[in-house]
Design an enzyme around this catalytic site. Structure first.
Site, mmCIF file in Angstrom:
data_model
loop_
_atom_site.group_PDB
_atom_site.id
_atom_site.type_symbol
_atom_site.label_atom_id
_atom_site.label_comp_id
_atom_site.label_asym_id
_atom_site.label_seq_id
_atom_site.Cartn_x
_atom_site.Cartn_y
_atom_site.Cartn_z
ATOM 1 N N GLY A 38 0.884 -1.061 0.131
ATOM 2 C CA GLY A 38 0.312 -0.084 0.277
ATOM 3 C C GLY A 38 0.442 1.185 -0.217
ATOM 4 N N GLY B 46 2.638 2.446 -2.417
ATOM 5 C CA GLY B 46 2.475 2.650 -3.939
ATOM 6 C C GLY B 46 3.996 2.579 -4.408
ATOM 7 N N LYS B 47 4.893 1.333 -4.482
ATOM 8 C CA LYS B 47 5.892 0.525 -5.227
ATOM 9 C C LYS B 47 5.447 0.646 -6.048
ATOM 10 C CE LYS B 47 5.452 -3.775 -2.987
ATOM 11 N NZ LYS B 47 4.979 -3.555 -1.461
ATOM 12 N N THR B 48 4.428 -0.140 -6.807
ATOM 13 C CA THR B 48 4.214 -0.708 -8.077
ATOM 14 C C THR B 48 3.494 0.915 -8.807
ATOM 15 O OG1 THR B 48 3.170 -2.439 -7.466
ATOM 16 C CG2 THR B 48 2.832 -1.592 -9.456
ATOM 17 N N SER B 49 3.108 1.519 -8.282
ATOM 18 C CA SER B 49 2.939 3.039 -9.059
ATOM 19 C C SER B 49 4.615 4.252 -9.356
ATOM 20 C CB SER B 49 1.992 4.010 -8.188
ATOM 21 O OG SER B 49 1.111 3.517 -7.935
ATOM 22 N N ASP C 175 3.228 -8.108 -8.395
ATOM 23 C CA ASP C 175 2.185 -7.750 -7.282
ATOM 24 C C ASP C 175 0.741 -9.095 -7.884
ATOM 25 O OD1 ASP C 175 0.005 -6.875 -6.096
ATOM 26 O OD2 ASP C 175 0.878 -5.238 -6.442
ATOM 27 N N THR D 209 -4.248 -0.991 -3.001
ATOM 28 C CA THR D 209 -3.377 -2.212 -2.131
ATOM 29 C C THR D 209 -4.455 -3.003 -1.194
ATOM 30 O OG1 THR D 209 -1.733 -1.746 -3.314
ATOM 31 C CG2 THR D 209 -1.229 -2.602 -1.785
#
Length: 570
Positions: free
Chosen positions: A22, A24-27, A49, A502
């Site tokens: 949650g 924001g690593k993917t963003s 993910d 997330t």
């Protein structure tokens, strides 16, 4: 601390993004990939993910081999499915034994290979092919992974005993044991992958955190674990820093002050790394346009139509239902940082006001303030010292294992004892003893074990008559509690989440996990809703409007049994 600008950062061939769920690593991984591709670089972005929404972000079907993104020339995206990989890997190990061993043994093996450790190793099994592929290294300027393996997983891969016959003979053993039993032929690939990760000239680890105490502590823990493994080329990115502060708006002022206070408490080990920030954005990062501008601007427009949510179910309705339905055991369950400890205390207080006799127990050492409130209200309370019960449980396992194992195999047991599953089992056993002693009270417990842990305890208990195991036998209190948890007349698990992508996806997986374990969940709580506040800050109003899609999803998952809690400064 400087803004996160790609031109200011020394970027290596391989970039790994890691952090608490949650944050924001993917963003940020996506924004980095798109930004570099827009600058003329050839980029491979790999997502591991399980709750990935990259197909929505890039508006096209993705797969595990690589898809060129039409709107971003130079960018190729690989969307690995670690859950599917884990299922396939699990079956490859178990298939030879079907029909050869009793069903109870097969079920135990399946559960041993159903936890998060197996999923992570299966994911690493997939992306190790990318990090060791010489042709890919030549083809792309940068290869970006949006989820880094944990120190626990990497240590398991490095242990010499992980490749001994001990593994294939002992899949019934410790909590995360056996995940490597089918990967002997990949030992060389793993060794090369781990060496690449620890090469500072080839790899950089990006620690992503929110400006909050819990994610910062998690980043420090991950950093330390990976440092010990030689992965020292790290940097810190603080995501979601509020900049649009309105002194006349109490909500924005409180958020700003809380973030700044958390940053002042940044763990000392993180201070030695280069640090950058990404501003809090008002929009959902759900399309290429928004990902493309995430690092640069917000383009906020005035929300003249903002209206806070009214008429939603609240915590009182949830508690009244628990009371009237005669529940005896109430768990609050959710990922770290969603507020389950505070919620457990509030549920206990409200049940007491309705006339119930309540016992509240927690593992949170920081919950002393809420505990004082509970004691004053006549609630009996207990604290479980996680470190204490974990060490006692480890010693029990060590003692049992040392009777039959070599020193090398004991090294593997020690690594296994560091797994999240082990901690859950140890704490759950302590909870079971408390519940067993309190037959005449409603027990409110602030940390629920996952469905995997419950099935693991159940499987090993049913299996102990057939195989000599490394773990000690489950106590009678655990054997009695598992059937009680499966009795929907007695037990309720309240799932707690936040109105963000997330946390909701992770909570959905928890619900599926519980269903697999045969445990009832009726109520959900969405905590910290800005959309319930009367903020006049236009930026926060935009954030609040973007919560609505996730609140609606939770309403669907709970069949309308969702209680909303407003954002509070605590």
């Amino acid at each position: 601390m400087k803004a996160f600008k790609l031109s200011d950062i020394d970027l290596t061939k391989y970039l790994f993004f890691t952090g608490k769920g949650g944050v924001g690593k993917t963003s940020i991984a996506c924004a980095t990939a798109v930004g570099l591709a827009d600058n003329g670089k050839k980029i491979l972005l790999i997502s591991t993910d399980p709750a990935s929404n990259l197909q929505d972000v890039f508006n096209q079907t993705l797969n595990g081999h690589g898809t060129d993104i039409k709107e971003v020339p130079g960018l190729t995206v690989v969307n690995l499915d670690p859950e599917q990989a884990a299922a396939e890997y699990r079956e490859s190990i178990i298939a030879p034994f079907r029909g050869q061993l009793p069903n109870s043994v097969i079920q135990n093996m399946e559960e041993q290979l159903s936890g998060s450790c197996t999923v992570e190793i299966a994911a690493f099994n997939q992306f190790s092919d990318f990090i060791t592929d010489a042709d890919k290294a030549k083809e792309y300027n940068h290869i970006i992974f949006d989820t880094a393996p944990t120190g626990h997983t990497l240590r398991m891969l490095q242990l010499p005993s992980a490749w001994s016959t001990f593994i294939s003979e002992s899949t019934h053993g410790a909590s995360c044991l056996g995940q490597l039993s089918g990967l002997e032929e990949r030992k060389g690939i793993y060794k090369q992958a781990v060496e690449t990760l620890s090469d500072a000239n080839a790899t950089r680890l990006v620690l992503v955190s929110r400006p909050e105490i819990a994610p910062l502590k998690e980043a420090a823990r991950s950093s330390h674990e990976l440092q010990l493994l030689g992965i020292k080329n790290q940097l810190l990115v603080i995501n979601g820093l509020l900049q649009q502060v309105d002194e006349s708006d109490s909500v924005s002022k409180q958020i700003y002050d809380r973030q700044q206070s958390a940053l002042k408490q940044t763990p000392v080990e993180l201070l030695e790394y280069p640090s950058y920030y990404v501003p809090l954005r008002s929009y959902n990062l759900s399309n290429i346009a928004n990902i493309r501008r995430m690092l640069y601007n917000d383009n906020l427009t005035k929300n003249t139509d903002y209206q806070r949510i009214t008429g939603a179910k609240n915590i009182n309705e949830l508690v009244n239902d628990l009371y009237k339905s005669g529940k005896r055991v109430v768990f609050t369950m959710g990922k770290g940082g969603v507020g389950k400890t505070t919620l457990a205390t509030e549920i206990a207080l409200k049940l007491t006001r309705l006339g119930a006799k309540v016992h509240l127990t927690t593992t949170d050492p920081a919950n002393h303030l809420n505990y004082n409130l509970a004691i004053e209200a006549g609630i009996t309370v207990s604290r479980i010292d996680e470190a204490e019960v974990l060490e006692a449980y480890k010693n029990e396992v060590r003692s049992k294992a040392a009777e039959t194992m070599t020193a090398e195999d004991m090294e593997y047991i020690e690594e296994d004892l560091r797994s999240p599953c082990t901690q859950e089992i140890a704490v759950f056993r302590a909870f079971a003893e408390i519940v067993d002693k309190a037959e005449n009270e409603i027990i409110v417990i602030d940390t629920a074990p996952t469905g995997h842990t419950l099935l693991l305890l159940d499987a090993t208990e049913s299996y102990h008559k057939e195989v000599q195991r490394t773990h000690g036998d489950s106590p009678a209190s655990v054997r009695k509690l598992l059937p009680r948890l499966r009795n929907r007349q007695e037990t309720e698990v309240v799932i707690v989440t936040l109105p963000e992508a997330t946390p909701v996806f992770e909570a959905e997986r928890l619900q599926m996990d519980l269903q697999r374990a045969g445990i009832n969940n009726k109520w959900w709580v969405v905590n910290s809703c800005l959309s319930l506040t009367d903020t006049q800050n236009s930026f926060l109003q935009a954030k609040a409007k973007n919560e609505l899609i996730w609140i609606k999803k939770v309403e669907e998952l709970s069949n309308g049994n969702t209680a909303l809690i407003t954002w509070k400064n605590n």
